[in-house]
Design a protein around this motif. Structure first.
Motif, short mmCIF file in Angstrom:
data_model
loop_
_atom_site.label_atom_id
_atom_site.label_comp_id
_atom_site.label_asym_id
_atom_site.label_seq_id
_atom_site.Cartn_x
_atom_site.Cartn_y
_atom_site.Cartn_z
N GLN A 11 0.80 -1.04 -0.02
CA GLN A 11 -0.13 -0.04 0.07
C GLN A 11 0.84 1.17 -0.03
O GLN A 11 0.49 2.27 -0.92
CB GLN A 11 -0.89 0.01 1.10
CG GLN A 11 -2.09 -1.05 0.96
CD GLN A 11 -2.75 -1.02 -0.34
OE1 GLN A 11 -3.34 -0.23 -0.85
NE2 GLN A 11 -2.89 -2.25 -0.88
N PHE A 40 -5.25 5.87 -0.42
CA PHE A 40 -6.06 4.97 0.65
C PHE A 40 -7.52 5.32 0.89
O PHE A 40 -8.31 4.51 1.08
CB PHE A 40 -5.22 5.54 2.06
CG PHE A 40 -3.95 5.23 2.12
CD1 PHE A 40 -3.30 3.91 2.14
CD2 PHE A 40 -3.03 6.19 1.98
CE1 PHE A 40 -1.88 3.55 2.15
CE2 PHE A 40 -1.52 6.11 2.06
CZ PHE A 40 -1.01 4.76 1.98
N GLN A 44 -10.30 2.22 -0.88
CA GLN A 44 -10.92 1.40 0.21
C GLN A 44 -12.08 0.60 -0.23
O GLN A 44 -12.82 1.17 -0.86
CB GLN A 44 -11.37 2.18 1.39
CG GLN A 44 -11.71 1.65 2.71
CD GLN A 44 -11.85 2.64 3.96
OE1 GLN A 44 -11.89 3.85 4.01
NE2 GLN A 44 -11.99 2.04 4.90
#
Length: 149
Positions: A11, A40, A44
């Motif tokens: 990530q 992020f 999601q």
């Protein structure tokens, strides 16, 4: 090159890649309007695959599967034209049994040409993003006999 599902440990690198690609692809936008944290926030709950070559990311695709919506597709500038975007789309949509869709900035003529060559079609839906400007929604009609690759 391999295409694989992104993991939690990917990530941070994906956020950096995403930021760099957005600043590159949306060249008409003030680069400071894009942030690393958007990765992020915007991915999601999405499924994410990455293309990796020699330990570095060459491309990424994110999919909101409930609607078969391609949210993001980026290929590194030095890897464009090698079929990576096609392969990422094919991977993300491999199990799709309905039409898929995406939004694309109208000023991103390179992306528009890419999607049109793959058979994506304009829908009636369009709008304006306050950052990237006018966008179009494209759809890839479902056909069980058609492959993206």
């Amino acid at each position: 090159m391999i295409i694989r599902v992104a993991t939690d440990s990917d990530q941070a690198v994906l956020a950096d890649f995403f930021l760099h690609q957005r600043r590159d692809c949306f060249h008409w936008v003030d680069a400071t309007l894009f942030t690393r944290d958007e990765w992020f926030e915007q991915t999601q709950g999405e499924q994410v695959w990455l293309a990796e070559r020699a330990g570095r990311i060459a491309g990424v695709v994110s999919l909101w599967q409930p609607d078969w919506f391609i949210h993001h597709l980026y290929v590194a500038a030095d890897s464009r034209g090698e079929g990576i975007g096609r392969r990422l789309l094919a991977t993300a949509l491999a199990e799709c049994q309905q039409s898929a869709s995406l939004k694309v900035a109208q000023f991103n003529t390179t992306a528009l040409g890419f999607y049109y060559r793959l058979g994506w079609q304009n829908t009636a839906e369009q709008g304006v993003c306050p950052i990237t400007g006018p966008w179009l929604r494209l759809e890839l009609p479902f056909s069980p006999n058609v492959q993206i690759e």
